[in-house]
Each structure stands twice: as C-alpha cells, then as structure tokens.
Design an enzyme around this catalytic site. Sequence first.
Site, short mmCIF file in Angstrom:
data_model
loop_
_atom_site.label_atom_id
_atom_site.label_comp_id
_atom_site.label_asym_id
_atom_site.label_seq_id
_atom_site.Cartn_x
_atom_site.Cartn_y
_atom_site.Cartn_z
N GLU A 1 -28.24 4.75 14.13
CA GLU A 1 -27.24 4.93 15.13
C GLU A 1 -26.09 5.64 15.14
O GLU A 1 -25.87 6.15 16.27
CB GLU A 1 -26.63 3.34 15.19
CG GLU A 1 -27.66 2.27 15.66
CD GLU A 1 -28.24 2.56 17.01
OE1 GLU A 1 -27.97 3.31 17.80
OE2 GLU A 1 -29.49 1.64 17.17
N HIS B 1 -33.52 8.79 19.80
CA HIS B 1 -33.97 7.81 18.65
C HIS B 1 -35.42 8.07 18.36
O HIS B 1 -35.76 7.53 17.01
CB HIS B 1 -33.92 6.25 19.20
CG HIS B 1 -32.58 5.62 18.65
ND1 HIS B 1 -31.94 5.56 17.35
CD2 HIS B 1 -31.62 4.82 19.52
CE1 HIS B 1 -30.92 5.01 17.32
NE2 HIS B 1 -30.49 4.44 18.40
N GLU C 1 -35.09 -5.86 18.56
CA GLU C 1 -34.16 -5.41 17.62
C GLU C 1 -32.81 -6.37 17.94
O GLU C 1 -32.54 -6.70 18.85
CB GLU C 1 -33.60 -4.02 17.93
CG GLU C 1 -32.58 -3.50 16.73
CD GLU C 1 -32.24 -2.03 16.97
OE1 GLU C 1 -31.53 -1.70 16.09
OE2 GLU C 1 -32.71 -1.50 17.91
N MET D 1 -32.84 -0.08 24.63
CA MET D 1 -33.52 -0.16 23.56
C MET D 1 -34.83 0.87 23.43
O MET D 1 -35.44 1.17 24.41
CB MET D 1 -34.34 -1.70 23.43
CG MET D 1 -35.04 -1.80 22.00
SD MET D 1 -33.87 -1.70 20.50
CE MET D 1 -34.89 -1.05 19.47
N ASN E 1 -37.45 1.49 21.82
CA ASN E 1 -38.97 1.14 21.41
C ASN E 1 -39.83 1.96 21.85
O ASN E 1 -39.88 2.82 22.82
CB ASN E 1 -39.41 -0.09 22.19
CG ASN E 1 -38.32 -1.37 22.46
OD1 ASN E 1 -38.09 -1.81 21.66
ND2 ASN E 1 -38.06 -1.42 23.87
N GLU F 1 -31.19 6.98 23.59
CA GLU F 1 -32.69 6.21 23.36
C GLU F 1 -33.83 7.28 23.25
O GLU F 1 -34.53 6.87 22.29
CB GLU F 1 -32.88 5.27 24.47
CG GLU F 1 -31.75 4.16 24.74
CD GLU F 1 -31.11 3.42 23.40
OE1 GLU F 1 -32.01 3.21 22.56
OE2 GLU F 1 -30.28 2.94 23.70
#
Length: 883
Positions: A343, A324, A144, A286, A288, A321
């Site tokens: 975000e 997300h 990202e 991150m 992922n 995270e």
Amino acid sequence: MDIARTPSNPAGNPEMADAAVEPVDPATIFRKNYTPPSWLVPEIRLDFDLGTELTKCVATLKVERNPAGDGDQTLHLCGDNLAVMSLKVDGADAEGWSMSGSNLLLPLTGTSHEVTIETHLHPATNSQLMGLYASSGMLCTQCEAEGFRRITFFPDRPDVLSKYTVRMEGDKETFPVLLSNGNLVETGEGEAGRHWALWDDPWPKPSYLFALVAGQLVANRDTFTTMNGRKVELAVWVREGDLERTDHAMRSLINSMKWDEETFGREYDLDQFNIVAVSDFNMGAMENKGLNIFNTRYVLADPETATDGDYDGVEGVVGHEYFHNWSGNRITCRDWFQLSLKEGFTVLRDQMFSADMGSEPVKRIEDVRVLRAAQFPEDSGPLAHPIRPDSYQEISNFYTATVYNKGAEVIRMMHTMAGPEAFRKGTDLYFERHDGEAATCEDFVKAMEDGAGLDLAQFRLWYEQAGTPKVTMRAEFDQSEGAVTLHFTQKVPATPGQPSKKAMPIPIKVALFDRDTKAHDGEKLLIVDKDKAEFTFKGFTRPPVISANRGFTAPIQLDAEQGDDDLVFLAANDDDAFARYEALQQLVTRELLGAIENGPDEKRRTAIADAMGAVLDDTQIDDLMRGELMMMPAVTFLLELAAPADPVALHDARERLKGYIGSRLRDRLIALHERASAIGYSLSAEARGARKVKTQALVLLSAADAKEAAARAEAQYRAADNMTDRQGALMVLAGIDCPARAELLEDFRKRFEGNALVTDKWFALQAGSLDPMVLDTVEALSNHADFTIKNPNRVRSLYMTMAVNQPAFHEESGRGYRMIADLVLKLDPLNAQTAARFIPALGRWRKIEPKRAAMMRAELERIAKAEGLSKDTREQVTKSLDG
C-alpha cells in the site's frame, strides 16, 4: 510463490528478523510469531451455483505439505460464519475433522491430497459487505483482508498462493454477466434459462485477491496494446444508465497502463482487465487480479455530477488499483504486518502518476494536506503504530493513513536520497527478485539498498518507530566568516508501547536565499541522522533566508525558528511551490495559535493579508496553485500543535482571520471571482484553476461580507453548467442564513434525485456546513427517506462529515459525541468495519480541553460496555481509552 520465505537480514538488524514462535494471547497476533504455513494450496477450483438468497460453493483444493513448514499434519482452514455441507478428501468422506471456533481442522497424512468442501452462502443478508454479498441485485465479493473465509474454508493468509479456476452458473436473466479473475476460458448455456462461465487465472495469488461479480451490467469497452505488442481487452462495467459516466475512468486506466510501462517498466500480464462499479462497498476500490471492484464514487464522473476533485479521485484510484497489479499482486505480502509493502509503495506510485497527469506542485501540496489532516493526528494519538505494525487484533483496523500515506512518504524519502534513476534500479531489482512471491518490507528495503546503492541500516527505523518526528532548525550567522550554520535537533515523541525512540535519518532539502537578489545558489540535500546535527555554508555578507524541507522531503513537524519577516519573504519569493505554500501556512498557523492565547496580532494579520494579496496579483503562478495558496490550515492540524485545546475556539479564530482577509482584499477577491467566472467549462488546467479560485474567493468573502458572498454564490449556482461550480456555491450558501439557502438545497436534491453519489453530496453539504443548527439538521437527515444505514457511502456522507465539522462535533453540550457513539452502537452489528472507522474521532480526546475530553471519553466507555461488540470496534475503543 510456492513456499513461504524468511527474508534475508544482511544488516544484522534484530528488529527486521523473524523471531521464533512464542506463546501469546490468542486475541492478539504478533509479527514476531510468524511461521510459514504447514500446507500449501498450489491450485483451487471454485464452482458456484449462484443465487441472491442462496449461493452454493464447491471448493476443490489441491494441497501439498510445505517443506518449510513446521511439520503439523493438520490442515488448518479458516472459516467465518460458514457451515460444512460436505467435506471429502481424495473423493471419500473426510474423517476425524473438527471445528475450532469458526475454523476447520482436518488431519492429513502423506504429502498431497485433494480436499473438496461445499458451503452455502446467503448474499442478501450479508450486511458486513465482506465475502460474497448482494448489492442492488448484483452479487460481488470483497476478500481483503479476511473475507475469503466467508466464502469457503481455506488457509486464508497472504502467503498461500494458488492458481484459481472458477466456474459460475446462474439464471441468465438475473445474472447475464459473469466475471471473475484472470481470463475468460469458456461459456455455455444450461437448462431452464441458466448459463455458465469458466475463468482461469494463470498467476498464483493469495485468497484476498479472489473476486467474483454476477449481475445485470453493461460495459464501456476499449483495448490497450502493451509495450511488447500484446492486445488487452478492457471493460468498465456499470449499471444501465451509468455508462455515459465511465469515459474518464477508461481514460484513466489506459493512461495508468501506459505510465506504468514508461515509468516503472511494468507490463500488464493478462488478456483482459475488468473494472466493476458497486454501490455498496466498504472501501474505495479493490485490486483483485484482473477484476478490480470499485466503489461507484471512483468510477462514475461527468461534468454535471462530478466535481474536479471527483475527477482527480477517479484518476488516482483507478491508477492505484491498476499499479497494484505489480506492487501487490505479482508481489504480495508475506503477512498482514507487511501491508505497507504494497500500500505505501502503491500510494507513492499513484501520487507520482497523478502529478505527471496534472500539476506536480499542486499534487504535492494536496498530498501533504491529507497527511497532516489524517495521519499526523493518528501518529500522535492512542492508535499510533509504525508503518509496519508489531501486533493487531483485527487487521481491518490497520488500513490506516499511517500504513498508506506515511508508508508512501517513507518510500518517497528513499526516492529523494537515491534520485530518480537509482530509485528505478532499486525497484527493478525488487520486481526481479520477488516476482511471484509473498515478500516483506525488509525485502523491499534490501532491494533498494542493492539496486540504488543506499545504506539503509538506520533508515529501517522508519518501519519500526511510530510518531511524527519533531525537528527544529536554527540558523546561526558568523559575520566574520561570512558563514551560516544550520543547527538541527530531532525528537521522535513517545507513542503507545514505544516510550523512547532512536534518531532516524531525515532527508531535508534546503535553499539559502540572498535577501537582496532574492536568489539562491542551488538546492542542497541534508541528512539529519542524529539527535543534533549542524551544517555550515559560506559566502554570505548578511544572514540568508532559509527555505527548508522543500517539497516536503520528510514527513516531519518542522519548527524553523524563523521570524515573520522571513516567512513573508519566502511566501513572496520562494521558487519551490511547496515551500512558498508552507511559509504562508506557517504565518497563518502562528497567528491562529497566538490569537487563542493573546488575541490577534495586527502586524502579523496585516502581513498575512498583504501576502495573500500578492498571491492574488501574481501573474507567474496559475490558478490551480493560487487556489492552494488561498487555503488555510485545517483545525485538525492546528490541534496537533496546540493540544490540549478548544477546537471550537480554534475554528472561530480561523473564521475571524478569514473575515479579516476577506475585508482587506474584498475588491480583489470580487475581481478574481469575476475573472474566473468568465472562463468556460473544460477539463483544462486553466478552467479547473478558475473554478478552484472562484470558490476560494467566495469562502473568504463569506466570512467578511455574508450578504455579498450569498448573492455571488446564488448567481454562481444558478449559472453553473458543472458540479464543481454548483457544489462550491452551495457549500458557501449552506453556511449562510439567507433565503436562497433552503431553496437551492431543495433544488439540488430534486435536480439529482435518484443519483446516489450526488445525493451523498447533498447530505454532506448540510452536515459539513457552518450553520449553527447543523446537529439538528443531521438528526433530521438521519430520518430522511433517502438515508440508509446499510450503505457505507451514505453513512459516511452524513456522519463522517459531521465528525470532522469542528464546531458541530465539538458542540459544548457533547451532543455531537453522543450522536457518533449512538451511530457506532447501531452500525456495529450490521457493518463492523465501517462502525470502527468512527472511533478515532472520539479517540482524540487527549488532544481536547478537559471538559470536552471527559465527555468524549465517557462516550467511548459507553461503547465499550456494549455486549457483543465486534472485535473491529472493540480493539479501536480499548486502545483509544488505554493507549
């Protein structure tokens, strides 16, 4: 999601609609020019032959023509610093392909094909830390926003969602652990000491969520059983020797999974969830899919090496995270202009989570302090932009406090207006409607309208307009009617590209206190949606005291036009923790800004000291809240109110007021320090609060009686059995000229030698100190054996800390500015993302008095003249000069 969508626009708002394509400057990307991709990639297989010096990647893409696309027969594949080693279409060598800059153009006929591309990567020399790179012998990825194109050629945009199958093979001794997204399907042994692993992710995702990690790692393992009875295997992967510092991260993960089920109804959807800690990382972490990669600072924590703030950071980032997985992964962004869709919403979710795990009022105050220190200056400067920007040159520059923190505040306002139950209905509808899609901010707003029953037509302006609204409130009392009328005005200031603004709906919670009973008849939610608005309340025999913007219901600058007596009343009596904090902050702010022009106001200073004394004595609040109430507003926030101003003069006025308070309350501060010092270490709220007030007492004492503070700080350091106490004491000592200063700084370095995160603290303690020779120290530390420009954490610990140290950065000769400019020029070729993040400090030159402003601007101009400047840094510099 199989095809890109055009969002519905039921409100008829042209600013929220998708415009047709127009010719544009190729250097700038505009939101209005969005078009769906011509080709989709439903499936991709990646085969990696791993090596630190050379990694070979073979990508097999199943491509299909997008019926919603523009009919372009050319497959456009993004690349960055890649060469095509092999290119096949349906098994045969591709023909007719070409390169356009760094991108690959492949003409195709028909509606579907299989495209196979081989690329060679060099992880060890990838200093940008984007794509596939090496960190201490380990291979890891960061994709990202646009890092995947540094791994293979691909339509690297968030609205192309694919199911990923990943096979990795490498030397078993070098890479004993092989991780990727999704679920582990199969493993096997190869020849000559090699082995392989096959991972499959059943959920379509954009390329920015791809992740790979290979290296020598050990795991802290646990399990979680979801609300529907499915068992999930959990692992936190770290380097050997760091395992004992991962328990808090694992607890935070389990708490996050449970909280998301209970609060938002979101259940995890894979059989495995892995977190990996990486020492070389541009960002915090991150998300992922199924394989979160973290900066080590947000994973590793134990009492000896991590402060209470570090513990909070781990908990909050692990939660962020994980959350997300739904607000970012299952529903992703249609394009990068929608970044706040994932975000802003996820920041709000992690704030709510942390508030539930700890103290809700303290968490709210902490979040507002960050907003004011980071986002308010951004919103009033040359880099101001809406939470949903209209254009960009480099998307990495829009990972900002505006997108994240203000984005969270905008969604919090919807929560305030709807109430918790209706807000949950809105989010449920959003997840139901858009699961598996690449969505837009408008999709979220529409779901909140339909699910929560809100009319958000005007509210959409919060997505379109930059700038922090300036709101004034004036109370008018009518004795004959026994009524008070609150008169509000709002103005959204001009920002680059937006000279005039419309009035926005601003939710403001208020309470009207009776001066005699010190009580109120309930909180009221007012919506100020015009340039001028008024609200009348009856039943008063004398003017009430107004508590406004309780809980900080709106991200605004509020001038309540209240006298000092009212602020003192609220600081002592308000039952809203944030409003009480705010009243004391307003008193201090008023004194500091006035002192610059007219010198100290003795009556006000006495009132502040008395109010602070009441805070120290109040048995109805805990020490966590007491510690917040003892803190003063940051100089960066004061500059927003006083600009253009002399930041060093503001800093000095702040220090003088601290000294005055410290002198007036000396005995009570000493008693507080001694009481708190008697409480042993634990992670309980009582013990955490004790550590907090202990350091705050030293901060105030140090400005009044440096010798007394130094003695107490030295004793605290030597007796410390935890990092919070040790670092707090050393922070105070670092700013005092005393024998213990150098001795204990060296003791700290040696005690934690080899621990990278604590070494970062050692650099930061010195770069952020009140020592008048701090710039000499920073220069010396830049040549220290433990300093490396290649590690973002180390660079930030030294130079970013100095850049926010007001007397150091703004030293009158301009030396601080030159040091930051020199760093940017040296760092930009190595790591453009990190370099660009130093520009905003110089870019705030318009907020500073003319002499310093000229020197700051001159350093920006020097950077701008450099050849080969990255587009990350050039965009920031250009806007800082011209915005």
